[in-house]
Design a protein around this motif. Structure first.
Motif, PDB file in Angstrom:
ATOM      1  N   UNK A 142      11.000  39.091  27.104  1.00 54.94           N
ATOM      2  CA  UNK A 142      11.902  38.299  27.941  1.00 54.94           C
ATOM      3  C   UNK A 142      13.337  38.605  27.502  1.00 54.94           C
ATOM      4  N   UNK A 143      14.284  37.997  28.171  1.00 58.03           N
ATOM      5  CA  UNK A 143      15.687  38.178  27.813  1.00 58.03           C
ATOM      6  C   UNK A 143      15.980  37.664  26.410  1.00 58.03           C
ATOM      7  N   UNK A 144      15.207  36.671  25.960  1.00 51.77           N
ATOM      8  CA  UNK A 144      15.480  36.022  24.679  1.00 51.77           C
ATOM      9  C   UNK A 144      14.446  36.321  23.605  1.00 51.77           C
ATOM     10  N   UNK A 145      13.563  37.271  23.842  1.00 47.70           N
ATOM     11  CA  UNK A 145      12.543  37.576  22.841  1.00 47.70           C
ATOM     12  C   UNK A 145      11.236  37.979  23.480  1.00 47.70           C
ATOM     13  N   UNK A 146      10.139  37.354  23.024  1.00 47.17           N
ATOM     14  CA  UNK A 146       8.824  37.624  23.581  1.00 47.17           C
ATOM     15  C   UNK A 146       8.054  36.312  23.682  1.00 47.17           C
ATOM     16  N   UNK A 147       7.421  36.110  24.824  1.00 47.61           N
ATOM     17  CA  UNK A 147       6.602  34.909  24.984  1.00 47.61           C
ATOM     18  C   UNK A 147       5.128  35.291  24.942  1.00 47.61           C
ATOM     19  N   UNK A 148       4.407  34.713  24.001  1.00 48.74           N
ATOM     20  CA  UNK A 148       2.971  34.951  23.918  1.00 48.74           C
ATOM     21  C   UNK A 148       2.310  34.246  25.097  1.00 48.74           C
ATOM     22  N   UNK A 149       1.578  35.021  25.890  1.00 47.33           N
ATOM     23  CA  UNK A 149       1.054  34.521  27.160  1.00 47.33           C
ATOM     24  C   UNK A 149      -0.449  34.734  27.247  1.00 47.33           C
ATOM     25  N   UNK A 150      -1.169  33.674  27.561  1.00 52.00           N
ATOM     26  CA  UNK A 150      -2.607  33.761  27.799  1.00 52.00           C
ATOM     27  C   UNK A 150      -2.815  34.124  29.264  1.00 52.00           C
ATOM     28  N   UNK A 151      -3.616  35.150  29.506  1.00 55.01           N
ATOM     29  CA  UNK A 151      -3.888  35.616  30.868  1.00 55.01           C
ATOM     30  C   UNK A 151      -5.397  35.649  31.082  1.00 55.01           C
ATOM     31  N   UNK A 152      -5.834  35.142  32.222  1.00 57.84           N
ATOM     32  CA  UNK A 152      -7.249  35.181  32.555  1.00 57.84           C
ATOM     33  C   UNK A 152      -7.415  35.484  34.034  1.00 57.84           C
TER      34      UNK A 152
END
Length: 244
Positions: free
Chosen positions: A10-20
């Motif tokens: 992201x613009x401010x870092x990284x977002x850990x995202x759960x995807x299913x």
């Protein structure tokens, strides 16, 4: 079902995202699932999976990544508990512009995935994130076709991005599920949302005999009948709108 948890830039870092999403078929309409204040936990992953089994590519991002936290653990009901105060600090550290920036980044990632159809998007937000789900519909009107706020907070403010003003800014169908007893969204706030949706096909529904948080199975206020009704309403909303 295919589950994965990845870091999305992201613009401010990284977002850990759960995807299913389902392992066969696709590409699937995208569902952006915005977490409630207690943050990412298995309870939310299970809810994401339930959406995914209906034929959607579901993204559940960690919205507190800027603070370097993800799973907060149990939150005591005592308002003076340090864990609860810490949670409110994290909740107040984010705002609509930040979350919309994150949403843009999540869409950018999804566009690279063969299983995702980012031209057809639904959103849902619980608690603090009802406003984010609705704002996604106004910020990305070419993508978001349906948005749901489930016992959302900050639904009627004096800001131009207040959810109760959203009907005139998007063609997406909006659905607001409200608890009958909710200190975060009392009746006078719900009345403003109802007034804002008047004359549209959007719906504001009050769930009798419920309290804030009624859809979460792990909460003491869990109401099974109301929770199942919310699932029926949510999936019907998506069936009506998330078709190619």
């Amino acid at each position: 079902m295919i589950d994965q948890q990845i870091d999305i830039p992201t613009k401010d870092g990284k977002t850990t995202t759960f995807i299913t999403h389902p392992e066969r078929g696709g590409p699937f309409p995208v569902i952006m699932f915005y977490m409630d204040a207690p943050a990412i936990r298995e309870e939310l992953r299970d809810m994401a999976r339930r959406l995914g089994t209906s034929g959607y590519y579901v993204m559940l991002p960690n919205m507190y990544y800027r603070s370097g936290v993800m799973e907060l653990g149990p939150i005591p009901p005592d308002p003076e508990a340090p864990e609860r105060k810490r949670m409110f600090g994290y909740m107040n550290s984010i705002n609509i512009p930040m979350v919309m920036d994150d949403t843009k980044a999540l869409f950018a990632y999804a566009e690279t995935q063969g299983a995702a159809n980012t031209k057809i998007v639904g959103t849902v937000g619980y608690c603090m994130s009802g406003r984010y789900a609705v704002n996604a519909a106004t910020h990305f009107p070419d993508r978001v076709k349906a948005a749901a706020s489930i016992y959302g907070t900050h639904l009627a403010t004096d800001q131009p991005d207040s959810p109760h003003l959203a009907a005139g800014k998007t063609k997406a169908e909006l659905y607001f599920a409200c608890a009958e007893t909710d200190i975060y969204a009392p009746q006078e706030i719900i009345d403003k949302v109802i007034a804002g949706m008047k004359g549209t096909n959007n719906e504001v529904e009050i769930y009798p005999g419920t309290h804030h948080g009624f859809a979460f199975p792990k909460r003491p206020v869990y109401n099974r009948d109301a929770a199942e009704r919310h699932w029926e309403r949510l999936l019907a909303l998506y069936r009506r709108n998330l078709t190619s």
